[in-house]
Design a protein around this motif. Structure first.
Motif, short mmCIF file in Angstrom:
data_model
loop_
_atom_site.label_atom_id
_atom_site.label_comp_id
_atom_site.label_asym_id
_atom_site.label_seq_id
_atom_site.Cartn_x
_atom_site.Cartn_y
_atom_site.Cartn_z
N CYS A 90 0.85 -1.21 0.00
CA CYS A 90 -0.01 -0.06 0.06
C CYS A 90 0.99 1.48 -0.29
CB CYS A 90 -0.96 -0.09 1.04
SG CYS A 90 -2.01 1.24 1.20
N ASP A 91 2.10 1.29 0.66
CA ASP A 91 2.69 2.65 0.71
C ASP A 91 3.55 2.68 -0.60
OD1 ASP A 91 2.38 2.87 3.38
OD2 ASP A 91 4.20 2.02 4.35
N ASP A 136 1.63 2.32 -3.47
CA ASP A 136 0.64 2.50 -4.05
C ASP A 136 0.14 1.38 -4.81
OD1 ASP A 136 0.58 5.23 -3.36
OD2 ASP A 136 1.93 5.93 -5.00
N HIS A 137 -0.08 0.28 -4.44
CA HIS A 137 -0.65 -0.78 -4.77
C HIS A 137 -2.08 -0.92 -4.08
CE1 HIS A 137 -1.91 -4.85 -5.42
NE2 HIS A 137 -0.93 -5.05 -6.21
N ALA A 138 -3.13 -0.30 -4.87
CA ALA A 138 -4.29 0.33 -4.43
C ALA A 138 -5.09 -0.99 -3.76
CB ALA A 138 -5.37 0.68 -5.44
N CYS A 189 -4.17 -1.75 -0.17
CA CYS A 189 -4.73 -0.73 0.54
C CYS A 189 -6.15 -1.18 1.04
CB CYS A 189 -4.72 0.77 -0.05
SG CYS A 189 -3.12 1.25 -0.52
N ILE A 216 -7.16 5.97 -0.35
CA ILE A 216 -6.02 5.58 -1.11
C ILE A 216 -6.54 4.75 -2.57
CG2 ILE A 216 -3.88 4.60 -1.57
CD1 ILE A 216 -3.21 5.56 1.41
N ALA A 256 -7.78 5.36 -6.41
CA ALA A 256 -7.11 4.44 -7.67
C ALA A 256 -8.22 3.80 -8.33
CB ALA A 256 -6.12 3.51 -7.01
#
Length: 153
Positions: A68-69, A71-73, A76, A102, A106
């Motif tokens: 998630c950090d 940006d793997h939605a 998240c 987040i 996305a």
């Protein structure tokens, strides 16, 4: 005879699949360590479900957090659910809503739908029915679900 061969084939396939699972877990661990966010997400899911590894919510949360950090939605979304339920992390609706924001940004429909519920009830966010409606509408634009037809006729 054909049935016997088919059964032998199925048993062999099951054994091969089971034997290959640790290799897949090891490969995903290596990929995650190398920075492959998809590998971290996959591995986190395996630990969450206890597939091929012993179920471990804390490890799953750590892996989802790493993805998630980056940006793997989808990771998240999963982490948001874990914060909502208090699985492997302390139950925290604010952190859950942050992760779902987040993912919704996305275009993950599930997270938008969750945010609609959070804003309706004031869970981890200030209660705001306009935002709740907007998140529900966004969820429906991304992927129609059973609520879309009921609400937006």
């Amino acid at each position: 005879m054909r049935i016997f061969l088919y059964i032998v084939f199925l048993i062999a396939t099951i054994n091969i699949t089971s034997a290959d699972e640790p290799k897949t877990i090891n490969a995903m661990e290596a990929q995650c360590e190398a920075g492959d966010l998809e590998g971290c997400d996959y591995l986190g899911f395996q630990y969450y479900k206890g597939k091929g590894v012993q179920q471990n919510y804390k490890k799953a949360a750590t892996l989802f957090e790493r993805a998630c950090d980056g940006d793997h939605a989808r990771a998240c979304t999963k982490l948001g659910h874990m914060y909502r339920k208090g699985e492997g992390v302390e139950k925290d609706y604010k952190k859950s809503s942050d992760k779902h924001h987040i993912a919704c940004d996305a275009n993950i429909a599930t997270s938008c739908l969750v945010l609609s519920v959070y804003y309706t009830n004031g869970w981890g966010v200030e209660k705001n029915l306009n935002k709740a409606t907007n998140f529900l509408f966004k969820s429906c634009q991304i992927k129609e679900n059973k609520y879309c037809k009921q609400v937006f006729k």
